[in-house]
Every structure is written in C-alpha cells, then in structure tokens.
Design a protein around this motif. Structure first.
Motif, PDB file in Angstrom:
ATOM      1  N   GLN A   1       0.823  -1.200   0.000  1.00  0.00           N
ATOM      2  CA  GLN A   1       0.000   0.000   0.000  1.00  0.00           C
ATOM      3  C   GLN A   1       0.864   1.261   0.000  1.00  0.00           C
ATOM      4  OE1 GLN A   1      -2.361  -0.651   3.507  1.00  0.00           O
ATOM      5  NE2 GLN A   1      -3.765  -2.078   2.490  1.00  0.00           N
ATOM      6  N   GLN A   2       1.930   1.229   0.783  1.00  0.00           N
ATOM      7  CA  GLN A   2       2.853   2.364   0.813  1.00  0.00           C
ATOM      8  C   GLN A   2       3.553   2.530  -0.533  1.00  0.00           C
ATOM      9  OE1 GLN A   2       5.503   1.690   4.128  1.00  0.00           O
ATOM     10  NE2 GLN A   2       3.808   1.417   5.560  1.00  0.00           N
ATOM     11  N   HIS A   3       3.921   1.411  -1.154  1.00  0.00           N
ATOM     12  CA  HIS A   3       4.598   1.457  -2.454  1.00  0.00           C
ATOM     13  C   HIS A   3       3.694   2.084  -3.513  1.00  0.00           C
ATOM     14  CE1 HIS A   3       7.217   0.160  -5.749  1.00  0.00           C
ATOM     15  NE2 HIS A   3       6.113  -0.272  -6.362  1.00  0.00           N
ATOM     16  N   VAL A   4       2.431   1.669  -3.550  1.00  0.00           N
ATOM     17  CA  VAL A   4       1.490   2.217  -4.533  1.00  0.00           C
ATOM     18  C   VAL A   4       1.315   3.720  -4.319  1.00  0.00           C
ATOM     19  CG1 VAL A   4      -0.904   2.183  -5.316  1.00  0.00           C
ATOM     20  CG2 VAL A   4       0.283   0.028  -4.854  1.00  0.00           C
ATOM     21  N   ALA A   5       1.166   4.111  -3.057  1.00  0.00           N
ATOM     22  CA  ALA A   5       0.987   5.536  -2.765  1.00  0.00           C
ATOM     23  C   ALA A   5       2.214   6.337  -3.174  1.00  0.00           C
ATOM     24  CB  ALA A   5       0.708   5.716  -1.269  1.00  0.00           C
ATOM     25  N   LYS A   6       3.382   5.788  -2.907  1.00  0.00           N
ATOM     26  CA  LYS A   6       4.621   6.484  -3.258  1.00  0.00           C
ATOM     27  C   LYS A   6       4.764   6.648  -4.761  1.00  0.00           C
ATOM     28  CE  LYS A   6       9.644   6.255  -2.555  1.00  0.00           C
ATOM     29  NZ  LYS A   6      10.759   5.482  -1.961  1.00  0.00           N
ATOM     30  N   GLN A   7       4.450   5.605  -5.521  1.00  0.00           N
ATOM     31  CA  GLN A   7       4.552   5.686  -6.977  1.00  0.00           C
ATOM     32  C   GLN A   7       3.564   6.710  -7.540  1.00  0.00           C
ATOM     33  OE1 GLN A   7       7.072   4.063  -8.649  1.00  0.00           O
ATOM     34  NE2 GLN A   7       7.608   3.635  -6.522  1.00  0.00           N
TER      35      GLN A   7
ATOM     36  N   SER B   1       2.183  12.802 -10.003  1.00  0.00           N
ATOM     37  CA  SER B   1       0.722  12.767  -9.996  1.00  0.00           C
ATOM     38  C   SER B   1       0.123  13.273 -11.292  1.00  0.00           C
ATOM     39  CB  SER B   1       0.195  13.591  -8.820  1.00  0.00           C
ATOM     40  OG  SER B   1       0.689  14.917  -8.879  1.00  0.00           O
ATOM     41  N   SER B   2       0.898  14.024 -12.078  1.00  0.00           N
ATOM     42  CA  SER B   2       0.375  14.576 -13.331  1.00  0.00           C
ATOM     43  C   SER B   2       0.424  13.580 -14.479  1.00  0.00           C
ATOM     44  CB  SER B   2       1.169  15.829 -13.717  1.00  0.00           C
ATOM     45  OG  SER B   2       2.533  15.474 -13.958  1.00  0.00           O
ATOM     46  N   ALA B   3       1.255  12.556 -14.330  1.00  0.00           N
ATOM     47  CA  ALA B   3       1.401  11.577 -15.415  1.00  0.00           C
ATOM     48  C   ALA B   3       0.414  10.431 -15.230  1.00  0.00           C
ATOM     49  CB  ALA B   3       2.827  11.032 -15.438  1.00  0.00           C
ATOM     50  N   ASN B   4      -0.041   9.894 -16.323  1.00  0.00           N
ATOM     51  CA  ASN B   4      -0.944   8.749 -16.285  1.00  0.00           C
ATOM     52  C   ASN B   4      -0.140   7.454 -16.282  1.00  0.00           C
ATOM     53  OD1 ASN B   4      -3.371  10.241 -16.311  1.00  0.00           O
ATOM     54  ND2 ASN B   4      -3.125  10.596 -18.520  1.00  0.00           N
ATOM     55  N   ILE B   5       0.585   7.253 -15.188  1.00  0.00           N
ATOM     56  CA  ILE B   5       1.388   6.037 -15.123  1.00  0.00           C
ATOM     57  C   ILE B   5       0.484   4.854 -14.825  1.00  0.00           C
ATOM     58  CG2 ILE B   5       3.466   7.252 -14.397  1.00  0.00           C
ATOM     59  CD1 ILE B   5       2.920   6.217 -11.549  1.00  0.00           C
ATOM     60  N   PRO B   6       0.775   3.695 -15.384  1.00  0.00           N
ATOM     61  CA  PRO B   6      -0.057   2.517 -15.123  1.00  0.00           C
ATOM     62  C   PRO B   6      -0.026   2.160 -13.634  1.00  0.00           C
ATOM     63  CG  PRO B   6       1.432   2.149 -16.986  1.00  0.00           C
ATOM     64  CD  PRO B   6       1.861   3.414 -16.321  1.00  0.00           C
ATOM     65  N   THR B   7      -1.077   1.519 -13.179  1.00  0.00           N
ATOM     66  CA  THR B   7      -1.136   1.061 -11.789  1.00  0.00           C
ATOM     67  C   THR B   7      -0.025   0.051 -11.538  1.00  0.00           C
ATOM     68  OG1 THR B   7      -3.526   1.329 -11.787  1.00  0.00           O
ATOM     69  CG2 THR B   7      -2.572  -0.062 -10.064  1.00  0.00           C
TER      70      THR B   7
ATOM     71  N   ASP C   1       6.502  -1.135 -10.944  1.00  0.00           N
ATOM     72  CA  ASP C   1       6.120  -2.435 -10.406  1.00  0.00           C
ATOM     73  C   ASP C   1       7.020  -2.850  -9.244  1.00  0.00           C
ATOM     74  OD1 ASP C   1       4.124  -2.636 -12.323  1.00  0.00           O
ATOM     75  OD2 ASP C   1       5.355  -3.800 -13.711  1.00  0.00           O
ATOM     76  N   LEU C   2       6.571  -3.864  -8.515  1.00  0.00           N
ATOM     77  CA  LEU C   2       7.370  -4.468  -7.452  1.00  0.00           C
ATOM     78  C   LEU C   2       7.616  -5.925  -7.819  1.00  0.00           C
ATOM     79  CD1 LEU C   2       8.632  -4.292  -4.565  1.00  0.00           C
ATOM     80  CD2 LEU C   2       6.416  -5.111  -3.696  1.00  0.00           C
ATOM     81  N   ILE C   3       8.881  -6.317  -7.848  1.00  0.00           N
ATOM     82  CA  ILE C   3       9.245  -7.705  -8.130  1.00  0.00           C
ATOM     83  C   ILE C   3       9.523  -8.389  -6.803  1.00  0.00           C
ATOM     84  CG2 ILE C   3      10.854  -9.251  -9.311  1.00  0.00           C
ATOM     85  CD1 ILE C   3      11.467  -6.860 -11.221  1.00  0.00           C
ATOM     86  N   VAL C   4       8.732  -9.406  -6.483  1.00  0.00           N
ATOM     87  CA  VAL C   4       8.899 -10.159  -5.234  1.00  0.00           C
ATOM     88  C   VAL C   4       9.589 -11.483  -5.555  1.00  0.00           C
ATOM     89  CG1 VAL C   4       7.730 -11.283  -3.301  1.00  0.00           C
ATOM     90  CG2 VAL C   4       6.859  -9.103  -4.188  1.00  0.00           C
ATOM     91  N   VAL C   5      10.695 -11.739  -4.883  1.00  0.00           N
ATOM     92  CA  VAL C   5      11.473 -12.960  -5.091  1.00  0.00           C
ATOM     93  C   VAL C   5      11.389 -13.781  -3.813  1.00  0.00           C
ATOM     94  CG1 VAL C   5      13.698 -13.902  -5.816  1.00  0.00           C
ATOM     95  CG2 VAL C   5      13.054 -11.577  -6.500  1.00  0.00           C
TER      96      VAL C   5
END
Length: 457
Positions: A338-344, A349-355, A437-441
């Motif tokens: 949740q923190q990662h999504v909020a930070k990204q 905030s002006s760019a339409n970056i993918p979720t 994105d977040l890569i989980v290993v």
C-alpha cells in the motif's frame, strides 16, 4: 540449514586439501567426506569438539544465546547480535545457510570472517577429525570451524542459530545460557516428525537445567512445556510475559512486566525483534536503551523482507519457504504494498502512469510444501500479475514441471512463464516489468541467492 541435505551420496575417500587450497576447494572437499549429507546425532561430533576445546571455551569465556525454531531464526539472531555489539560486547554470530558467500555464516562484530580465517579453522577441524578417526558431514565440519573461530577470537557473546531441529543439531554441543524458540511449524518432516509435538520436542532439546527460555509464539505444544518442566527452565512467552504493538511506519512499542519501551521500527519482523529483545533483557548482559535503539536502526539481514533497487526496478527478497514463513512475509508485504502504490502515485501525480503490479519470481525445493505456499500467496489479495518460475541449481530443487503442476491450480496459465534457470528468469522479469512495479522474489534461500547473483552480473 538446507545445505545439510544436498545429497545422500558422499565419498569417504577424498584427500585433505593441501596448504595452498582455496576456500572453494575446502568447501568442495567437505561435501565429499561423509557417507550421508545429513547424519543427526552428536556422538561423532563431540570427540572432535573436545579435541578442539570449543565446548569448554564457550562454557568458560562466553555468554551463549542459542536460537531454534521453524521460522525467524535468522532475524532473531541478527537482532540479538546487533544489540550486544552496540552495547560493546565482542559478539560472534553463526547463521545458516548463506545467500551469496559462505563467509556470511560466520561473523564477529557484524563483519564476515575472511577466507583465510575459515581455511585455517577448517584445517584444524580436519586434523582433529582425522585424529579421532571419524567422518563428519559438511554442516558438522563447518559449524565446528565457526565455533573454533569464536573461541580463538575470545568473543564475549556467542549467538548461535540451530541448523535443523535442536536436540541432535551440532550447534547443541554448546550449552546455552539463554534459549530461544521462535515458533513451531511443520517442516523437515523426514527428520523431525510430521506433527508439532514431535517437532517441539526436538527443538526444545536446546534447553538446559534452569536456564531462561524465550518462546516466541502464542501456541505452545505440550512437548515443549514438558521439556520446560523437566529442565526447570524459566519461560517467557510472547502474549503472556511480553508483547508488542505496531504504532506507525517508524515506531513500535515493546512491553513486559518491568518496562514499556517506545522504539524505532527495524527493517525486520516485529515478532522476531520482540523475541530477540526479550532474550537480551532477560540476560545478565548490560545492554542499555541507547544500544537497543542504535541496534534497531542498523540491523539488517539479507533475504528477510529485503527491499532493494536494482536495474531501475523495485525488488523485495524474502526467503519464505513454508506456510508459516509466508504468513510472516504477508504480514509485512500487505502494508508495504500500500505504501509502495501511494509512493509511486505521488512521485508524478500529473502523469498517467499505469497502476503498479507485482511480478513474482519464484522457485522452491522439491521437499517443501509448494502447494500450501502458492495457495497462500495467491489468496492474499495481492495484485500478482505474473509468475516467473525456474528450477534452482541445487540437488533438491523442485523441477519446473513440479512448480507448474502446482501453479496451474491457482494461476492462469497465460500469467505463468517458465525458464531454464533463475539467471534467465531474473532478467526476463526485468524486461517484462515496468519501473513502478514491485518484483517479489521468494521460495528458498537458493532462489534469493541465484537471483542476487544474476543481478550482480
């Protein structure tokens, strides 16, 4: 721990390395000198240990913490060692297995010992072994070498992580002054049993008469309580004698009957940190609040909820390899995500970056419960878009087919990608992911080690 089980075929006919042998040559040699990779019991180890003098040295000169349990041993030992070091004690730390370099297992005051220090210790252990006319497994040889290094360095505090079980593990030749059992789960059923009572009995084998025990889980098997009663140990159990609560992203609170402390949040599990802190506070060591706070801000452990940025990607490495380990991972991962999504979102905030999405780089050993691990990961409510799987380069690795057979029950085949090895899979997930994105290993120590190796090239 897992290197104990590398193979069931060893040759007793190998010749000792010569004086100019490298660390790699010594490690290869020690993989060959015993007829089985795992041989639980202390009868062969004790004569060699006595010849080296390591048992007496620990008894006379050091305060010893021994940590057993199904999950969380690495984090717990790391926190104990960091607190003791911060308090000014010369602190030895023994952990297993390693991620990248064998030297990670043997540390003094947080620093890995050198190749030459290990080689000299291996040579002395080998001489004692030959003198006693015995064969030892790889784990027995390397553990004795670590104990010898700690004795010769005259360390004040030894923090020892049990490899497998407790009662019959080579670490248990050393009498602890403080025992910690992090938790009891089902793992290593071929050697420890297939139920928590049998497993608990093995792990409680680290207890000695009258010493304190920190027990880090709410539920306690009857077999552990029986061992506590037999040994007349003083038990401090989480949820009864001490507790903790999460305050915010930077702070947590620890409480026992004597103190309530508001502390900086470490990078490791709060449950394991609370267990470690309880062990330190229950010891006679002089570790004040300043040392505790300093340690919590500096302690780290590779592969345990280990966030890194590499190749313009966000990575999270965790060695979770059983159901209980995955629960530890998820308890931290869900709020972190949740923190990662909020930070990204806030970065631009002006760019339409993918979720942002989660890409999973995954592999396990074949003798683990792959189904339960995958089931829990897929049902946790995380937006895992794709799975990248490959076989670990290790004798006990699950085959790609084994991994596929489990994954297909929980994951759409269009979101599953198979590769020849972790190196290829690691670079494939980079290409297939986006910077947000977040890569989980996760899945094994070996999964983490091979992925880190691939990223370093």
């Amino acid at each position: 721990m897992s290197d104990l089980l590398a193979s069931d075929l060893r040759s007793p006919n190998a010749h000792s390395p010569n004086e100019s042998a490298s660390l790699t040559e010594w490690l290869d040699y020690m993989q060959q000198i015993h007829v089985s990779a795992i041989d639980m019991g202390l009868s062969r180890v004790l004569p060699v240990a006595d010849a080296l003098g390591v048992v007496q040295s620990a008894k006379d000169d050091a305060y010893v913490f021994t940590v057993a349990g199904t999950n969380g041993k690495g984090s717990t030992t790391a926190v104990i060692a960091e607190m003791c070091k911060a308090a000014g004690y010369k602190t030895a730390l023994y952990q297993s297995p390693h991620l990248s370099a064998f030297n990670e297992r043997v540390r003094i005051n947080g620093e890995m010992v050198s190749d030459q220090t290990l080689i000299e210790a291996f040579s002395k252990v080998e001489a004692a072994r030959l003198q006693c006319d015995l064969t030892l497994s790889f784990f027995e040889m390397t553990t004795l070498a670590a104990l010898l290094i700690f004795a010769e360095a005259d360390c004040d505090v030894w923090v020892l992580e049990v490899g497998l079980g407790g009662r019959l593990d080579v670490v248990n030749i050393i009498d602890p002054d403080m025992a910690v059992i992090t938790n009891i789960g089902i793992d290593h059923v071929d050697w420890l049993g297939d139920n928590v009572e049998d497993i608990g009995r093995e792990k409680a084998g680290i207890l000695r008469k009258g010493i304190p025990l920190i027990y880090g889980a709410i539920e306690m098997p009857a077999s552990v309580q029986q061992s506590i009663d037999t040994q007349q140990a003083t038990c401090y159990q989480i949820g009864q004698d001490f507790s903790y609560r999460d305050i915010d992203a930077t702070t947590w609170q620890y409480s026992n009957a004597a103190v309530t402390l508001q502390l900086p949040r470490p990078a490791l599990s709060l449950t394991n940190t609370a267990n470690a802190l309880s062990a330190v506070l229950a010891s006679p060591l002089d570790v004040d609040i300043n040392a505790i706070e300093q340690a919590l801000q500096t302690v780290k452990l590779g592969g345990r909820f280990d966030y890194r940025e590499s190749h313009s990607r966000h990575w999270l490495f965790d060695v979770a390899h059983n159901e209980q380990g995955v629960e530890f991972l998820l308890a931290q991962l869900l709020p972190f995500w949740q923190q990662h999504v909020a930070k990204q979102s806030n970065q631009d905030s002006s760019a339409n970056i993918p979720t942002p999405k989660i890409k999973m780089l995954f592999s396990m050993l074949g003798d683990k419960d792959i189904d339960k691990v995958v089931q829990r990961l897929t049902q946790a409510g995380l937006p895992i878009s794709d799975w990248f799987v490959a076989e670990i380069d290790y004798p006990r690795a699950a085959t790609t087919e084994q991994l596929q057979d489990v994954l297909v029950k929980y994951v759409d085949s269009t979101n599953m990608y198979e590769f020849d090895g972790l190196h290829t899979a690691t670079h494939a997930v980079i290409e297939a992911s986006q910077p947000q994105d977040l890569i989980v290993v996760c899945g094994s120590f070996h999964t983490i080690g091979e992925a880190l190796s691939a990223l370093s090239v």
